[in-house]
Design a protein around this motif. Sequence first.
Motif, mmCIF file in Angstrom:
data_model
loop_
_atom_site.group_PDB
_atom_site.id
_atom_site.type_symbol
_atom_site.label_atom_id
_atom_site.label_comp_id
_atom_site.label_asym_id
_atom_site.label_seq_id
_atom_site.Cartn_x
_atom_site.Cartn_y
_atom_site.Cartn_z
ATOM 1 N N UNK A 6 0.813 -1.218 0.000
ATOM 2 C CA UNK A 6 0.000 0.000 0.000
ATOM 3 C C UNK A 6 0.843 1.264 0.000
ATOM 4 N N UNK A 7 2.113 1.158 0.419
ATOM 5 C CA UNK A 7 2.965 2.329 0.527
ATOM 6 C C UNK A 7 4.271 2.105 -0.231
ATOM 7 N N UNK A 8 4.777 3.140 -0.920
ATOM 8 C CA UNK A 8 6.073 3.014 -1.598
ATOM 9 C C UNK A 8 7.197 2.901 -0.571
ATOM 10 N N UNK A 9 8.210 2.129 -0.902
ATOM 11 C CA UNK A 9 9.354 1.964 -0.012
ATOM 12 C C UNK A 9 10.194 3.231 -0.021
ATOM 13 N N UNK A 10 11.058 3.432 0.996
ATOM 14 C CA UNK A 10 11.937 4.610 1.007
ATOM 15 C C UNK A 10 12.828 4.675 -0.227
ATOM 16 N N UNK A 11 13.334 3.510 -0.678
ATOM 17 C CA UNK A 11 14.177 3.496 -1.883
ATOM 18 C C UNK A 11 13.393 3.972 -3.093
ATOM 19 N N UNK A 12 12.149 3.499 -3.184
ATOM 20 C CA UNK A 12 11.310 3.899 -4.321
ATOM 21 C C UNK A 12 11.041 5.400 -4.299
ATOM 22 N N UNK A 13 10.808 5.950 -3.113
ATOM 23 C CA UNK A 13 10.543 7.382 -3.004
ATOM 24 C C UNK A 13 11.742 8.200 -3.475
ATOM 25 N N UNK A 14 12.941 7.816 -3.017
ATOM 26 C CA UNK A 14 14.154 8.545 -3.394
ATOM 27 C C UNK A 14 14.411 8.428 -4.889
ATOM 28 N N UNK A 15 14.318 7.202 -5.417
ATOM 29 C CA UNK A 15 14.584 6.975 -6.831
ATOM 30 C C UNK A 15 13.595 7.721 -7.710
ATOM 31 N N UNK A 16 12.311 7.635 -7.359
ATOM 32 C CA UNK A 16 11.302 8.342 -8.142
ATOM 33 C C UNK A 16 11.503 9.851 -8.093
ATOM 34 N N UNK A 17 11.908 10.351 -6.918
ATOM 35 C CA UNK A 17 12.133 11.787 -6.769
ATOM 36 C C UNK A 17 13.275 12.256 -7.674
ATOM 37 N N UNK A 18 14.379 11.511 -7.667
ATOM 38 C CA UNK A 18 15.529 11.880 -8.493
ATOM 39 C C UNK A 18 15.178 11.793 -9.980
ATOM 40 N N UNK A 19 14.530 10.702 -10.380
ATOM 41 C CA UNK A 19 14.166 10.528 -11.784
ATOM 42 C C UNK A 19 13.177 11.591 -12.246
ATOM 43 N N UNK A 20 12.240 11.953 -11.367
ATOM 44 C CA UNK A 20 11.264 12.982 -11.735
ATOM 45 C C UNK A 20 11.920 14.348 -11.908
#
Length: 271
Positions: A6-20
């Motif tokens: 239900x929630x994105x992992x911390x790694x996913x949040x960081x990676x998505x933030x950088x890619x965005x």
Amino acid sequence: MNYDRSQPSPIEKVLNHVMNIIMFDFPLGPKCLKVAHVINIQKVGMPFFLAYMAYTHGNDSEAMWTYGIMHGSYGLLWFLKHCAFPDSTFDQYQTIGSAILLSVLLGAYCVPAYLLSTGHCYHFDIETQHWEEPSKLRRYGSILMYILGICLTLASDCQKTITLKFVNKRPFLISSGLFAYTRNPNYLGEILLYSSFATLTNHWQSYLTVLVFPCLTIFPARIWQKEISLRKKPGWVEYKTRSNVLVPKVLGLGDLPLIFLWIVLLVYQAL
């Protein structure tokens, strides 16, 4: 390890933030350009760039013709793919800063054409008035890699688009067809494509710009994003067991041995 679906992992949040930030929000200007517009300009413009470079430097060698057909047709086929089954990611808007950054990154793919047309790869023999040519093994091997790469790229993207269009159940894994034994056949196809360009020109700058750099930066980041997303979907454990991240799982071998073999073959070609 258990994943909270239900929630994105911390790694996913960081990676998505950088890619965005890189793809859509890099500083400078409002979001006024589609990612697809910047990419398509480069892809469609490639045949004209190749023709200009060959004409300007008087390079009518077989290597130049072969490379022009390969890279030029790739650009046109990419645009055809975008028109027939576009990637929703590339339909998003980006800032002027992200568009400039993307244009610079895409400009690196012009390096092999520049090196080849200007005689850095194969020299012009003044006595015979002919260009040096790559061996038949190098030329035909590059063509074969190109054919395999373009087929994998187009077919896998087509399968993904059709599946997403007609399967209403969400979430679900695309785990059949070209995705049965590799989770990223599209990226495998692109790597084969760029390997063919680097192998045909056979210059260290070609290998660096169109193969080494994207394989160490862009591709791993995008694949990692996808892997994190796949982990949240039903059937992930079984799918992960019978497939590899990149190279199709053959005889139970993982990615690393097969990638190592591929690197050995590229090094052999470069010698």
